[in-house]
Design an enzyme around this catalytic site. Structure first.
Site, short mmCIF file in Angstrom:
data_model
loop_
_atom_site.label_atom_id
_atom_site.label_comp_id
_atom_site.label_asym_id
_atom_site.label_seq_id
_atom_site.Cartn_x
_atom_site.Cartn_y
_atom_site.Cartn_z
N ARG A 199 8.72 7.98 -5.11
CA ARG A 199 7.41 7.65 -5.68
C ARG A 199 6.31 8.56 -5.14
O ARG A 199 5.50 9.08 -5.90
CB ARG A 199 7.06 6.18 -5.43
CG ARG A 199 7.91 5.21 -6.24
CD ARG A 199 7.56 3.78 -5.93
NE ARG A 199 7.74 3.52 -4.49
CZ ARG A 199 7.18 2.52 -3.82
NH1 ARG A 199 6.41 1.66 -4.44
NH2 ARG A 199 7.41 2.37 -2.54
N ASN A 256 8.92 1.26 -8.25
CA ASN A 256 10.33 0.91 -8.09
C ASN A 256 10.64 -0.30 -8.96
O ASN A 256 9.81 -1.18 -9.13
CB ASN A 256 10.64 0.55 -6.63
CG ASN A 256 10.70 1.77 -5.73
OD1 ASN A 256 10.87 2.88 -6.19
ND2 ASN A 256 10.55 1.54 -4.44
#
Length: 92
Positions: free
Chosen positions: A18, A36
């Protein structure tokens, strides 16, 4: 401008996927978010011009150093006019 919903599967959580995605998006001028998913994948909404999104998708297929990307699915969607690129902590 285009909008893509992108799902990245593989070993992509716990490897700074990320944070790395945000860094690449910021470099390319891509707007949207990354988060996520409970199934272990990463979900991205990305908006930008065709060239930037093409480079962004190419990066998504590789990911950061310790990621093991198995598949990347991208579907074109409706523009949402994001102002920046964010890392979201949880599924919405």
């Amino acid at each position: 401008m285009k909008h893509f919903d992108i799902t990245v599967a593989g070993h992509v959580q716990g490897v700074f996927y990320r944070a790395s995605t945000k860094a690449v998006a910021d470099q390319l001028g891509v707007k949207g978010f990354v988060r996520n998913e409970p199934d272990g994948s990463v979900f991205i909404e990305a908006e930008g011009d065709a060239v930037s999104l093409s480079m962004f998708l190419d990066w998504c297929k590789e990911g950061p150093e310790h990621a093991e990307v198995i598949s990347v699915r991208s579907d074109e969607g409706e523009l949402k006019n994001y102002r920046n690129f964010e890392v979201l902590r949880k599924s919405r």
